[in-house]
Design a protein around this motif. Structure first.
Motif, PDB file in Angstrom:
ATOM      1  N   ALA A   1      26.004   0.599 -29.649  1.00  0.00           N
ATOM      2  CA  ALA A   1      26.096   1.398 -30.871  1.00  0.00           C
ATOM      3  C   ALA A   1      26.291   2.873 -30.538  1.00  0.00           C
ATOM      4  O   ALA A   1      27.096   3.565 -31.181  1.00  0.00           O
TER       5      ALA A   1
ATOM      6  N   VAL B   1      29.659   5.107 -31.588  1.00  0.00           N
ATOM      7  CA  VAL B   1      29.537   6.279 -32.455  1.00  0.00           C
ATOM      8  C   VAL B   1      29.921   7.558 -31.717  1.00  0.00           C
ATOM      9  O   VAL B   1      30.689   8.376 -32.235  1.00  0.00           O
TER      10      VAL B   1
ATOM     11  N   THR C   1      25.192  10.551 -33.405  1.00  0.00           N
ATOM     12  CA  THR C   1      24.702   9.351 -32.727  1.00  0.00           C
ATOM     13  C   THR C   1      23.206   9.167 -32.935  1.00  0.00           C
ATOM     14  O   THR C   1      22.738   8.060 -33.241  1.00  0.00           O
TER      15      THR C   1
ATOM     16  N   TYR D   1      19.121   1.478 -36.862  1.00  0.00           N
ATOM     17  CA  TYR D   1      18.229   0.500 -36.207  1.00  0.00           C
ATOM     18  C   TYR D   1      17.274  -0.138 -37.210  1.00  0.00           C
ATOM     19  O   TYR D   1      17.144  -1.376 -37.227  1.00  0.00           O
TER      20      TYR D   1
ATOM     21  N   THR E   1      26.882   1.342 -36.039  1.00  0.00           N
ATOM     22  CA  THR E   1      25.573   1.274 -35.406  1.00  0.00           C
ATOM     23  C   THR E   1      24.846  -0.008 -35.788  1.00  0.00           C
ATOM     24  O   THR E   1      24.230  -0.664 -34.938  1.00  0.00           O
TER      25      THR E   1
ATOM     26  N   CYS F   1      22.541   8.192 -36.621  1.00  0.00           N
ATOM     27  CA  CYS F   1      22.996   6.826 -36.898  1.00  0.00           C
ATOM     28  C   CYS F   1      22.034   5.804 -36.303  1.00  0.00           C
ATOM     29  O   CYS F   1      21.736   4.783 -36.939  1.00  0.00           O
ATOM     30  N   LEU F   2      21.545   6.067 -35.092  1.00  0.00           N
ATOM     31  CA  LEU F   2      20.587   5.145 -34.493  1.00  0.00           C
ATOM     32  C   LEU F   2      19.257   5.166 -35.244  1.00  0.00           C
ATOM     33  O   LEU F   2      18.626   4.119 -35.440  1.00  0.00           O
TER      34      LEU F   2
END
Length: 285
Positions: free
Chosen positions: A213, A217, A79, A87, A168, A82-83
């Motif tokens: 998001a 995830v 997580t 982003y 995401t 991915c962020l």
């Protein structure tokens, strides 16, 4: 009265197929798994009728607690990565891509057109000793001999990020796209730099997308099965692997059902935390 009754009948008739499908294919299997989680088991693996809470008590053994910790660590790491990657990608598409934004979003959708196992198997080839990544690093002079990347935690993490990164980008992009650009211009006019404008305006307004998001995830990452097996070699057992092993290898269906129900509880808690955080964010606006 007749008109209201007629409208209710029409609404009920339209909803009936969906409710029927939901009951048959979602609620009924869920009830069966819940019943199995309290069932008994004979020495040969057959499920016996009865009621016991021992299946859930067994989950507090150290071997299973370690699986829960591994699952949480892998899901949390996935997580965060991915962020951290998604982003900026969503920000670029929303604010900088201009007329190319639809094409970039389409490129993010293309992997979903290919079977999931085929895409993960491609990473097996890429990360192999004779794969493109090793050969490229050897050709660039970064390494002298192939590096064993398969069967490691890093390989699993790469596959997880690859699989869940689009989940995401899309919710973050959906939160960034409606932001009024005049707010950002106003921040700049008042003397705020790009970093301060982002922290005070863009990021708070995009928090609902960030929370969504994280939910999209984290929850599926807790129960993923194929990626740790194919890329990680199954060395770090997580909840998805544990459920498969309990059902198919150890023939302990009641305990496997208990793990499945616990995973469902985790998913429900994640959704509740998301809704609570979302209400708090909305209240801060």
């Amino acid at each position: 009265m007749r008109r209201a009754l007629r409208q209710r009948i029409e609404i009920g008739a339209m909803l009936a197929p969906s409710v029927l499908l939901l009951g048959v294919f979602v609620l009924a299997p869920l009830c069966i798994v819940a019943a199995y989680s309290f069932a008994l088991r004979d020495p040969y693996g057959a499920v016996l009728p009865g009621f016991t809470r021992q299946n859930y008590a067994d989950l507090f053994q150290s071997v299973y607690l370690l699986v829960f910790v591994n699952s949480f660590e892998l899901a949390a790491s996935t997580t965060v990565l991915c962020l951290a990657i998604g982003y900026p990608v969503a920000y670029f598409i929303a604010f900088k891509a201009g007329r190319f934004a639809p094409a970039l979003l389409l490129l993010l959708l293309i992997p979903f057109w290919i079977n999931f196992l085929i895409r993960i198997s491609a990473w097996v080839v890429l990360l192999g000793r004779g794969g493109l990544i090793n050969q490229g690093m050897i050709g660039a002079g970064l390494i002298e001999a192939p590096v064993g990347m398969l069967g490691t935690y890093g390989a699993t993490l790469v596959g997880m990020v690859y699989a869940f990164l689009p989940l995401t980008v899309f919710p973050v992009y959906a939160a960034l796209q409606p932001i009024d650009r005049r707010l950002i211009e106003a921040g700049a006019d008042l003397g705020a730099g790009p970093a301060e404008t982002f922290l005070r305006i863009t990021l708070p307004l995009s928090l609902p997308g960030v929370l969504a998001a994280a939910l999209f995830v984290f929850v599926p990452s807790m129960g993923v099965f194929a990626i740790p097996v194919l890329l990680g070699g199954g060395k770090d057992i997580i909840l998805g692997n544990l459920i498969v092993q309990l059902f198919l290898e150890f023939r302990n269906i009641p305990l496997g059902a208990a793990v499945s129900m616990l995973l469902l509880v985790f998913a429900g808690l994640g959704i509740l935390l998301y809704m609570r955080a979302l209400r708090r964010v909305e209240g801060m606006r």
